[in-house]
Design a protein around this motif. Sequence first.
Motif: not given
Length: 153
Positions: A54-55, A90, A93, A148, A151
């Motif tokens: 993950y971000s 993103y 997401k 993420m 996708s």
Amino acid sequence: LAQAILATGPKFARPQHRAPASEAMAGEKAVGVAKPKAKTSKKSTTKKTPTRLYSKGTILGYKRSKSNCYATCTLVKIDGVQTKEDAKWYFGKRIAYIYRAKKEIKGTKFRVMWGKVRRSHGSSGVVRTKWHKNIPPRAFGAQCRIMMYPSTI
């Protein structure tokens, strides 16, 4: 006579002393003492470092104007995203806000609120998000995770 003294070795030379490896100063490599190798079994166990899927992001607050607040739309700043073009990756997401509650449910005190990244907000990489339940104001400034998935690549 001078040659005989030099042949026997330096009598008054400074001793060559090195600190043991455990006494190496910060930033120095430990040189000198070698540790005995432990017996290894036939199975080689390589320890994998965990991969973050993950971000990281920060919840900024609700989308608003001068006098109105729109609690259904929350602004999130994603780490490493600086432009509107970077933020496009993103879109769609999943996003999670993880917090700790007092009461333990199903063996844990951690709870999760889920949402989705909808679109960008401005040109500096901030995104608008929609949550299944509106984010409480105590979450403003807190960290969240931008997964993420799903996708598109």
